[in-house]
Design a protein around this motif. Structure first.
Motif, PDB file in Angstrom:
ATOM      1  N   ASN A 349       0.843  -1.201   0.000  1.00 57.61           N
ATOM      2  CA  ASN A 349       0.000   0.000   0.000  1.00 57.61           C
ATOM      3  C   ASN A 349       0.878   1.251   0.000  1.00 57.61           C
ATOM      4  OD1 ASN A 349      -2.428   1.477   0.163  1.00 57.61           O
ATOM      5  ND2 ASN A 349      -2.266   1.633   2.368  1.00 57.61           N
ATOM      6  N   SER A 350       1.995   1.198  -0.736  1.00 61.94           N
ATOM      7  CA  SER A 350       2.905   2.336  -0.777  1.00 61.94           C
ATOM      8  C   SER A 350       3.618   2.382  -2.118  1.00 61.94           C
ATOM      9  CB  SER A 350       3.938   2.241   0.355  1.00 61.94           C
ATOM     10  OG  SER A 350       4.783   1.126   0.143  1.00 61.94           O
ATOM     11  N   THR A 351       4.297   3.505  -2.362  1.00 65.40           N
ATOM     12  CA  THR A 351       5.025   3.703  -3.606  1.00 65.40           C
ATOM     13  C   THR A 351       6.369   4.352  -3.304  1.00 65.40           C
ATOM     14  OG1 THR A 351       2.949   4.035  -4.795  1.00 65.40           O
ATOM     15  CG2 THR A 351       4.939   4.768  -5.900  1.00 65.40           C
ATOM     16  N   TYR A 352       7.409   3.910  -4.021  1.00 67.72           N
ATOM     17  CA  TYR A 352       8.720   4.521  -3.835  1.00 67.72           C
ATOM     18  C   TYR A 352       8.714   5.930  -4.422  1.00 67.72           C
ATOM     19  CZ  TYR A 352      13.749   5.253  -3.897  1.00 67.72           C
ATOM     20  OH  TYR A 352      15.001   5.761  -3.689  1.00 67.72           O
ATOM     21  N   LYS A 353       9.247   6.875  -3.662  1.00 63.59           N
ATOM     22  CA  LYS A 353       9.383   8.259  -4.136  1.00 63.59           C
ATOM     23  C   LYS A 353      10.749   8.764  -3.707  1.00 63.59           C
ATOM     24  CE  LYS A 353       7.769  12.987  -3.444  1.00 63.59           C
ATOM     25  NZ  LYS A 353       6.895  13.868  -2.658  1.00 63.59           N
ATOM     26  N   PHE A 354      11.542   9.214  -4.662  1.00 67.59           N
ATOM     27  CA  PHE A 354      12.860   9.735  -4.334  1.00 67.59           C
ATOM     28  C   PHE A 354      12.702  10.963  -3.436  1.00 67.59           C
ATOM     29  CE2 PHE A 354      16.768  12.095  -5.015  1.00 67.59           C
ATOM     30  CZ  PHE A 354      17.715  11.095  -4.976  1.00 67.59           C
ATOM     31  N   GLY A 355      13.328  10.916  -2.254  1.00 68.64           N
ATOM     32  CA  GLY A 355      13.197  12.021  -1.299  1.00 68.64           C
ATOM     33  C   GLY A 355      11.918  11.951  -0.489  1.00 68.64           C
ATOM     34  N   GLY A 356      11.165  10.851  -0.607  1.00 68.93           N
ATOM     35  CA  GLY A 356       9.887  10.731   0.092  1.00 68.93           C
ATOM     36  C   GLY A 356      10.040  10.313   1.540  1.00 68.93           C
ATOM     37  N   GLY A 357       8.959  10.501   2.319  1.00 69.02           N
ATOM     38  CA  GLY A 357       8.938  10.092   3.714  1.00 69.02           C
ATOM     39  C   GLY A 357       9.397  11.166   4.677  1.00 69.02           C
ATOM     40  N   ARG A 358       9.544  12.368   4.170  1.00 70.59           N
ATOM     41  CA  ARG A 358      10.038  13.450   5.017  1.00 70.59           C
ATOM     42  C   ARG A 358       8.996  14.523   5.290  1.00 70.59           C
ATOM     43  NH1 ARG A 358      13.577  10.975   2.048  1.00 70.59           N
ATOM     44  NH2 ARG A 358      15.751  10.683   2.690  1.00 70.59           N
ATOM     45  N   THR A 359       7.800  14.344   4.741  1.00 71.72           N
ATOM     46  CA  THR A 359       6.701  15.281   4.989  1.00 71.72           C
ATOM     47  C   THR A 359       5.473  14.504   5.439  1.00 71.72           C
ATOM     48  OG1 THR A 359       5.818  15.186   2.724  1.00 71.72           O
ATOM     49  CG2 THR A 359       7.563  16.806   3.157  1.00 71.72           C
ATOM     50  N   ALA A 360       4.563  15.192   6.122  1.00 74.24           N
ATOM     51  CA  ALA A 360       3.336  14.534   6.597  1.00 74.24           C
ATOM     52  C   ALA A 360       2.510  14.014   5.436  1.00 74.24           C
ATOM     53  CB  ALA A 360       2.518  15.524   7.431  1.00 74.24           C
ATOM     54  N   SER A 361       2.504  14.764   4.331  1.00 73.35           N
ATOM     55  CA  SER A 361       1.725  14.351   3.158  1.00 73.35           C
ATOM     56  C   SER A 361       2.274  13.058   2.564  1.00 73.35           C
ATOM     57  CB  SER A 361       1.745  15.459   2.098  1.00 73.35           C
ATOM     58  OG  SER A 361       1.093  15.034   0.924  1.00 73.35           O
ATOM     59  N   GLY A 366       1.945   7.073   1.960  1.00 66.98           N
ATOM     60  CA  GLY A 366       2.842   5.924   1.787  1.00 66.98           C
ATOM     61  C   GLY A 366       3.908   6.139   0.749  1.00 66.98           C
ATOM     62  N   LEU A 367       4.447   7.360   0.653  1.00 66.09           N
ATOM     63  CA  LEU A 367       5.488   7.678  -0.327  1.00 66.09           C
ATOM     64  C   LEU A 367       6.831   7.799   0.404  1.00 66.09           C
ATOM     65  CD1 LEU A 367       3.541  10.398  -2.357  1.00 66.09           C
ATOM     66  CD2 LEU A 367       3.764   7.974  -2.895  1.00 66.09           C
ATOM     67  N   PHE A 368       7.719   6.821   0.190  1.00 66.95           N
ATOM     68  CA  PHE A 368       9.012   6.789   0.885  1.00 66.95           C
ATOM     69  C   PHE A 368      10.135   6.460  -0.085  1.00 66.95           C
ATOM     70  CE2 PHE A 368       5.914   5.493   4.134  1.00 66.95           C
ATOM     71  CZ  PHE A 368       6.282   6.266   5.226  1.00 66.95           C
ATOM     72  N   ASP A 369      11.351   6.986   0.221  1.00 65.70           N
ATOM     73  CA  ASP A 369      12.533   6.372  -0.355  1.00 65.70           C
ATOM     74  C   ASP A 369      13.141   5.513   0.758  1.00 65.70           C
ATOM     75  OD1 ASP A 369      13.904   8.077   1.337  1.00 65.70           O
ATOM     76  OD2 ASP A 369      14.816   9.275  -0.243  1.00 65.70           O
ATOM     77  N   CYS A 370      14.269   4.842   0.476  1.00 64.20           N
ATOM     78  CA  CYS A 370      14.774   3.841   1.436  1.00 64.20           C
ATOM     79  C   CYS A 370      15.191   4.466   2.767  1.00 64.20           C
ATOM     80  CB  CYS A 370      15.915   3.053   0.823  1.00 64.20           C
ATOM     81  SG  CYS A 370      17.361   4.051   0.377  1.00 64.20           S
ATOM     82  N   GLY A 372      14.459   7.485   3.933  1.00 62.89           N
ATOM     83  CA  GLY A 372      13.321   8.168   4.555  1.00 62.89           C
ATOM     84  C   GLY A 372      12.451   7.190   5.324  1.00 62.89           C
ATOM     85  N   PHE A 373      12.268   5.971   4.762  1.00 64.56           N
ATOM     86  CA  PHE A 373      11.450   4.962   5.450  1.00 64.56           C
ATOM     87  C   PHE A 373      12.121   4.490   6.739  1.00 64.56           C
ATOM     88  CE2 PHE A 373      10.711   0.445   6.312  1.00 64.56           C
ATOM     89  CZ  PHE A 373       9.361   0.479   6.609  1.00 64.56           C
ATOM     90  N   VAL A 374      13.439   4.226   6.674  1.00 60.80           N
ATOM     91  CA  VAL A 374      14.159   3.756   7.862  1.00 60.80           C
ATOM     92  C   VAL A 374      14.078   4.795   8.980  1.00 60.80           C
ATOM     93  CG1 VAL A 374      16.450   3.221   8.778  1.00 60.80           C
ATOM     94  CG2 VAL A 374      15.718   2.223   6.610  1.00 60.80           C
ATOM     95  N   ALA A 375      14.307   6.069   8.623  1.00 67.61           N
ATOM     96  CA  ALA A 375      14.244   7.140   9.633  1.00 67.61           C
ATOM     97  C   ALA A 375      12.845   7.241  10.228  1.00 67.61           C
ATOM     98  CB  ALA A 375      14.656   8.465   9.004  1.00 67.61           C
ATOM     99  N   TRP A 376      11.826   7.148   9.367  1.00 68.23           N
ATOM    100  CA  TRP A 376      10.435   7.230   9.846  1.00 68.23           C
ATOM    101  C   TRP A 376      10.106   6.057  10.760  1.00 68.23           C
ATOM    102  CZ3 TRP A 376       6.555   3.650   9.121  1.00 68.23           C
ATOM    103  CH2 TRP A 376       5.299   4.022   9.603  1.00 68.23           C
ATOM    104  N   ALA A 377      10.492   4.842  10.342  1.00 70.34           N
ATOM    105  CA  ALA A 377      10.161   3.634  11.119  1.00 70.34           C
ATOM    106  C   ALA A 377      10.769   3.715  12.515  1.00 70.34           C
ATOM    107  CB  ALA A 377      10.657   2.383  10.390  1.00 70.34           C
ATOM    108  N   TYR A 378      12.025   4.121  12.614  1.00 71.24           N
ATOM    109  CA  TYR A 378      12.654   4.217  13.926  1.00 71.24           C
ATOM    110  C   TYR A 378      12.086   5.363  14.748  1.00 71.24           C
ATOM    111  CZ  TYR A 378      16.027   0.530  14.505  1.00 71.24           C
ATOM    112  OH  TYR A 378      16.592  -0.705  14.742  1.00 71.24           O
TER     113      TYR A 378
END
Length: 461
Positions: A349-361, A366-370, A372-378
């Motif tokens: 239920n997500s899509t890769y986005k370069f530079g994603g995962g750094r904003t609330a939107s 579900g827009l993350f790069d690698c 950004g996702f690790v930082a968000w998950a932790y």
């Protein structure tokens, strides 16, 4: 034929007529029960088909949402690629401009060095025409001599200062050139990665569109099956209606025949009464016979009533049975564990986005790069980590591959060294935002990820 024989024949005919009248409806009633049982099974199949269709519609909605996310990510990546290309052009222009400045400066410095060399030679005592010495010795008075010596010293000092400033400018320009060239290389790396991401995202979209087409085909087939079942059910319902109509007509016909037979019996009785009046000797016998026959007739009527009731029972009993059938058809630690499970809701239920995962939107969609996702998950586990692969390498202590445990960060050499990062979940697998799938759990012991895993394992402090 004697009167007694006539009555026996008449009663036999009535009995045969009544048996024929109610045996057929009974058989037909059993046919209705069988057909109704078939309808119950078909209606159950229709219900199941409707459930399948609803599930397929939900899958279609999910696929449409994923396709929309993918198209949004592709659009943003396209824009990012265009912006990066423009930055590369601008940076290349800056480099060209700096190179021209450096070249001009180098030429000026070279000329000044030649002048300074010539002036230095003039101070040597051993040789030739020394301009600076002539300037000093050509003075006509001691005061002029002092003034000329000061002037020469000032000139030499000024030359040295200019040379020093030129060297400083050259070093500054070279530093700027190095900085800009590093930026240019970084932009070119980003362009390569973005193009690779775009290609994989396009593959992901193609796969999703293909899956959606399969779902739509399955839904169409299920709809056709449902329609076929409904048509069959309608046909069976029509058969039941036809059988009931035939039963009704058959009962009406037999009732009419029975009425005719009753009238015939009355006529026989009437004829019997006439015979009694003309022959008194046989009066008692006839009367007795007539009573017996009337009693038999009454008994037959009672039997016919009982048989009619019995014939109706199978059809009536089939409804509760059908109704009953239709009713029945119908980790290792709190921090790492939280970091691992935080992203489960985004799997599929997500899509890769370069530079994603750094904003609330981005996070909401579900827009993350690698990284950004690790930082968000932790962060969901209460641990703040940087959102870049290079910085994440220093986010903890490095451990050997043999000591790897759930929650450790694992790095892969993709478009560059340590170009991709994820969180180890155990069993040779990791969770991360992959360009081809979005957030997903992937196997790092076989296939693509096994080939690019570089052995770097970082344990978050």
């Amino acid at each position: 034929m004697s009167l007694k024989k006539k009555l026996i024949v008449l009663n036999t005919t009535i009995m045969l007529g009544l048996g024929s009248a109610f045996a057929i409806p009974s058989v037909k009633a059993e046919s209705i029960s069988d057909i109704q049982s078939q309808r119950t099974g078909i209606q159950s199949d229709i219900s199941e088909a409707e459930q399948v269709i609803q599930e397929l519609k939900k899958e279609q909605t999910k696929m449409n949402s994923q396709i929309a996310q993918i198209e949004s990510a592709m659009k943003e990546n396209d824009q990012k690629i265009k912006d990066t290309k423009q930055e590369i052009k601008d940076t290349e222009k800056d480099i060209d401009s700096l190179k021209k400045e450096i070249k001009a400066l180098e030429e000026r410095i070279a000329k000044r060095e030649e002048v300074l060399k010539e002036r230095a030679l003039s101070f040597q005592e051993s040789g030739g025409d020394v301009e600076y010495l002539e300037v000093v010795l050509g003075s006509k008075s001691f005061g002029e001599f002092v003034n000329r010596v000061g002037a020469v010293a000032t000139i030499v000092e000024a030359d040295q200062q200019i040379l020093s400033e030129q060297e400083a400018d050259k070093a500054d320009l070279e530093k700027k050139q190095e900085t800009v060239e590093k930026k240019l290389q970084s932009l070119k790396d980003m362009e390569v990665e973005l193009k690779g991401m775009q290609s994989q995202i396009e593959d992901q979209k193609a796969e999703t569109v293909n899956m959606k087409a399969k779902i739509e085909k399955k839904e169409s087939e299920t709809e056709a099956l449902k329609q076929s079942l409904e048509n069959k059910d309608a046909g069976l319902e029509s058969q039941i209606a036809s059988i009931r109509e035939n039963i009704k007509k058959e009962e009406e016909r037999k009732a009419s025949e029975k009425a005719d037979l009753d009238r015939a019996a009355e006529e026989v009785n009437s004829s019997n009464s006439s015979s009694e009046e003309s022959s008194s000797s046989s009066s008692k016998e006839s009367t007795s016979s007539s009573k017996a026959e009337s009693s038999a007739s009454g008994s037959s009527k009672g039997e016919s009533s009982s048989k009619i009731s019995s014939a109706d029972k199978p059809a009536a009993a089939s409804k509760p049975a059908a109704s009953k059938t239709e009713s029945s058809s119908k980790p290792s630690s709190a921090n790492t564990g939280s970091a691992i499970t935080a992203g489960y809701k985004y799997i599929g239920n997500s899509t890769y986005k370069f530079g994603g995962g750094r904003t609330a939107s981005d996070i909401a969609n579900g827009l993350f790069d690698c990284s950004g996702f690790v930082a968000w998950a932790y962060k969901q586990a209460g641990v703040n980590l940087p959102a870049s692969t290079d910085a994440l390498k220093s986010a903890g202590r490095q451990v050997s591959k043999s000591q790897i445990q759930p929650g450790d960060l694992v790095f892969f050499n993709t478009y560059k060294t340590d170009g991709h990062v994820g969180i180890y979940v155990g069993g040779g697998k990791f969770i991360g935002s992959q360009s081809s799938t979005g957030v997903a759990i992937a196997n790092m012991e076989s296939g693509y990820w096994a080939g690019v895993f570089n052995g770097r394992v970082v344990r978050v402090n």
